[in-house]
Design a protein around this motif. Structure first.
Motif, PDB file in Angstrom:
ATOM      1  N   UNK A 133     -27.858  70.931   2.290  1.00  0.00           N
ATOM      2  CA  UNK A 133     -28.139  69.687   3.143  1.00  0.00           C
ATOM      3  C   UNK A 133     -27.163  68.565   2.610  1.00  0.00           C
ATOM      4  N   UNK A 134     -26.553  68.683   1.464  1.00  0.00           N
ATOM      5  CA  UNK A 134     -25.599  67.950   0.883  1.00  0.00           C
ATOM      6  C   UNK A 134     -24.337  67.934   1.435  1.00  0.00           C
ATOM      7  N   UNK A 135     -24.023  69.189   2.011  1.00  0.00           N
ATOM      8  CA  UNK A 135     -22.770  69.356   2.609  1.00  0.00           C
ATOM      9  C   UNK A 135     -22.023  70.442   2.114  1.00  0.00           C
ATOM     10  N   UNK A 136     -22.731  71.201   1.045  1.00  0.00           N
ATOM     11  CA  UNK A 136     -22.047  72.442   0.304  1.00  0.00           C
ATOM     12  C   UNK A 136     -21.687  73.428   1.039  1.00  0.00           C
ATOM     13  N   UNK A 137     -20.476  74.070   1.111  1.00  0.00           N
ATOM     14  CA  UNK A 137     -19.947  75.205   2.033  1.00  0.00           C
ATOM     15  C   UNK A 137     -20.137  76.616   1.252  1.00  0.00           C
ATOM     16  N   UNK A 138     -20.634  76.667   0.155  1.00  0.00           N
ATOM     17  CA  UNK A 138     -20.521  77.966  -0.736  1.00  0.00           C
ATOM     18  C   UNK A 138     -21.940  78.466  -0.367  1.00  0.00           C
ATOM     19  N   UNK A 139     -21.796  80.128  -0.159  1.00  0.00           N
ATOM     20  CA  UNK A 139     -22.955  80.875  -0.245  1.00  0.00           C
ATOM     21  C   UNK A 139     -22.791  81.880  -1.120  1.00  0.00           C
ATOM     22  N   UNK A 140     -23.947  82.249  -1.782  1.00  0.00           N
ATOM     23  CA  UNK A 140     -24.054  83.408  -2.962  1.00  0.00           C
ATOM     24  C   UNK A 140     -24.649  84.568  -2.087  1.00  0.00           C
ATOM     25  N   UNK A 141     -23.794  85.438  -1.882  1.00  0.00           N
ATOM     26  CA  UNK A 141     -23.981  86.660  -0.889  1.00  0.00           C
ATOM     27  C   UNK A 141     -23.735  88.049  -1.596  1.00  0.00           C
ATOM     28  N   UNK A 142     -22.946  88.355  -2.629  1.00  0.00           N
ATOM     29  CA  UNK A 142     -22.745  89.491  -3.258  1.00  0.00           C
ATOM     30  C   UNK A 142     -22.763  89.152  -4.722  1.00  0.00           C
ATOM     31  N   UNK A 191     -26.195  86.062 -18.765  1.00  0.00           N
ATOM     32  CA  UNK A 191     -27.293  86.711 -18.207  1.00  0.00           C
ATOM     33  C   UNK A 191     -27.505  88.235 -18.161  1.00  0.00           C
ATOM     34  N   UNK A 192     -28.614  88.768 -18.019  1.00  0.00           N
ATOM     35  CA  UNK A 192     -28.657  90.305 -17.713  1.00  0.00           C
ATOM     36  C   UNK A 192     -28.293  90.747 -16.406  1.00  0.00           C
ATOM     37  N   UNK A 193     -27.981  91.862 -16.172  1.00  0.00           N
ATOM     38  CA  UNK A 193     -27.550  92.293 -14.686  1.00  0.00           C
ATOM     39  C   UNK A 193     -28.839  92.294 -13.928  1.00  0.00           C
ATOM     40  N   UNK A 194     -30.195  92.390 -14.445  1.00  0.00           N
ATOM     41  CA  UNK A 194     -31.211  92.317 -13.521  1.00  0.00           C
ATOM     42  C   UNK A 194     -31.478  90.830 -13.063  1.00  0.00           C
ATOM     43  N   UNK A 195     -31.140  89.854 -14.176  1.00  0.00           N
ATOM     44  CA  UNK A 195     -31.279  88.627 -13.753  1.00  0.00           C
ATOM     45  C   UNK A 195     -30.325  88.166 -12.552  1.00  0.00           C
ATOM     46  N   UNK A 196     -29.187  88.652 -12.702  1.00  0.00           N
ATOM     47  CA  UNK A 196     -28.132  88.413 -11.830  1.00  0.00           C
ATOM     48  C   UNK A 196     -28.663  88.989 -10.028  1.00  0.00           C
ATOM     49  N   UNK A 197     -29.364  90.117 -10.029  1.00  0.00           N
ATOM     50  CA  UNK A 197     -29.813  90.387  -8.816  1.00  0.00           C
ATOM     51  C   UNK A 197     -31.035  89.922  -8.366  1.00  0.00           C
ATOM     52  N   UNK A 198     -31.692  89.289  -9.437  1.00  0.00           N
ATOM     53  CA  UNK A 198     -32.921  88.388  -8.685  1.00  0.00           C
ATOM     54  C   UNK A 198     -32.449  87.142  -8.324  1.00  0.00           C
ATOM     55  N   UNK A 199     -31.222  86.360  -9.064  1.00  0.00           N
ATOM     56  CA  UNK A 199     -30.744  85.237  -8.574  1.00  0.00           C
ATOM     57  C   UNK A 199     -30.082  85.512  -7.074  1.00  0.00           C
ATOM     58  N   UNK A 200     -29.629  86.558  -6.955  1.00  0.00           N
ATOM     59  CA  UNK A 200     -28.943  86.868  -5.594  1.00  0.00           C
ATOM     60  C   UNK A 200     -29.941  86.951  -4.558  1.00  0.00           C
TER      61      UNK A 200
END
Length: 327
Positions: free
Chosen positions: A255-264, A312-321
């Motif tokens: 909403x604030x105009x950020x162009x980033x996307x966490x996809x991988x 972070x743990x690897x599993x935590x990153x998957x959940x954030x993704x």
């Protein structure tokens, strides 16, 4: 004898009012004091190590850009010779001093609950006005210590208070090192941004919104990877993930105009590199027999925090993704 406050007031041309200096924070790189001159407030920074004037001048230019775009930032103040990092007289403690405009607000610290929307809005606003950059991001954000480095640090840590915690995290560290080594190229766009927007570097203003401080690490970054880094630093503690907070931060960021996307998973390269490089540096400092005693306790605290919370743990990153991408 002239006090540190009076020296800073006169050196940086801050007027002629009465002065006071109160230490308000001590980080890994230096201490910060509230410098008052009459009714005006400034941040007086004293780095523990020498800082390069050109680096500080680059930071000042970044801050000026964001200030002109309407973002409240701690704009830097130069002395009468145009310097931003000025040598302090030996009788006042030596080292260097920097002065910045004071940003009003209270420290967030560990009280991050309920602030996901605000942090998403802050980063989105920064990315919306950030200047594009052709510079290459430093290795601190693109590479992490390889397996032999961690194995050496573990061996040297035998018998130390953190040895068991480090041994327990070795599988994660080796997993992350392998992933970073296989990560692909930046997706871009690459812009100039804060790059270290963790809770300790943010203040909550009287109106409830957030303000970024401590811009020493500002520089070129991939917007997707900085978004992923902020999501982890605000919503992950070791293996614990606030998935609802992640989703809310992503929503307000857009909403604030950020162009980033966490996809991988490659988008987490920046946070993995910066957190593990920081951990390795703190471990080396803790293992250094010549480390000054005044720094030893803070370094040990940073090591423990990095091992239990920051990395972070690897599993935590998957959940954030999953939470960030809506999967």
């Amino acid at each position: 004898m002239t006090s540190l406050g009076k020296w800073a007031r006169d050196t940086f041309g801050l007027g002629k009012g009465p002065v006071s200096v109160t230490v308000v924070a001590r980080g890994a790189d230096g201490r910060v004091s509230l410098l008052t001159v009459g009714e005006d407030r400034y941040a007086l920074k004293q780095p523990f190590g020498a800082v390069d004037e050109e680096d500080v001048r680059r930071e000042a230019a970044h801050l000026l850009h964001f200030a002109r775009a309407g973002i409240e930032v701690p704009a830097q103040v130069s002395d009468g010779e145009g310097r931003y990092a000025v040598p302090v007289p030996a009788e006042l403690g030596g080292g260097q001093a920097r002065v910045a405009r004071w940003v009003h607000g209270h420290a967030v610290g560990t009280e991050t609950a309920g602030l996901s929307g605000q942090v998403g809005s802050l980063l989105g606003a920064l990315h919306a006005v950030a200047p594009h950059s052709d510079e290459v991001a430093s290795r601190w954000y693109t590479t992490m210590p390889a397996a032999p480095v961690w194995q050496d640090l573990l061996a040297r840590s035998e018998g130390r208070p953190w040895a068991r915690s480090l041994a327990a995290r070795m599988p994660d560290l080796l997993h992350h090192a392998d992933r970073v080594g296989r990560s692909g190229a930046l997706r871009g766009p690459v812009v100039v941004s804060h790059r270290d927007l963790h809770p300790d570097n943010v203040l909550q203003a009287p109106d409830g919104s957030l303000r970024a401080i401590d811009w020493e690490d500002s520089g070129p970054t991939d917007v997707h990877r900085e978004l992923a880094k902020v999501l982890v630093q605000w919503h992950v503690e070791g293996d614990r993930v606030d998935a609802t907070g992640v989703a809310e931060a992503v929503s307000t960021y857009r909403v604030a105009g950020g162009q980033g996307r966490v996809e991988t998973l490659d988008d987490f390269t920046m946070v993995l590199c910066s957190e593990t490089n920081f951990l390795a540096d703190q471990l080396r400092a803790a293992l250094d027999p010549d480390l000054a005693e005044e720094h030893r306790e803070p370094v040990l605290a940073e090591v423990e925090q990095a091992l239990t919370a920051y990395v972070p743990t690897p599993d935590a990153l998957l959940r954030v993704l999953r939470a960030a991408s809506g999967r």
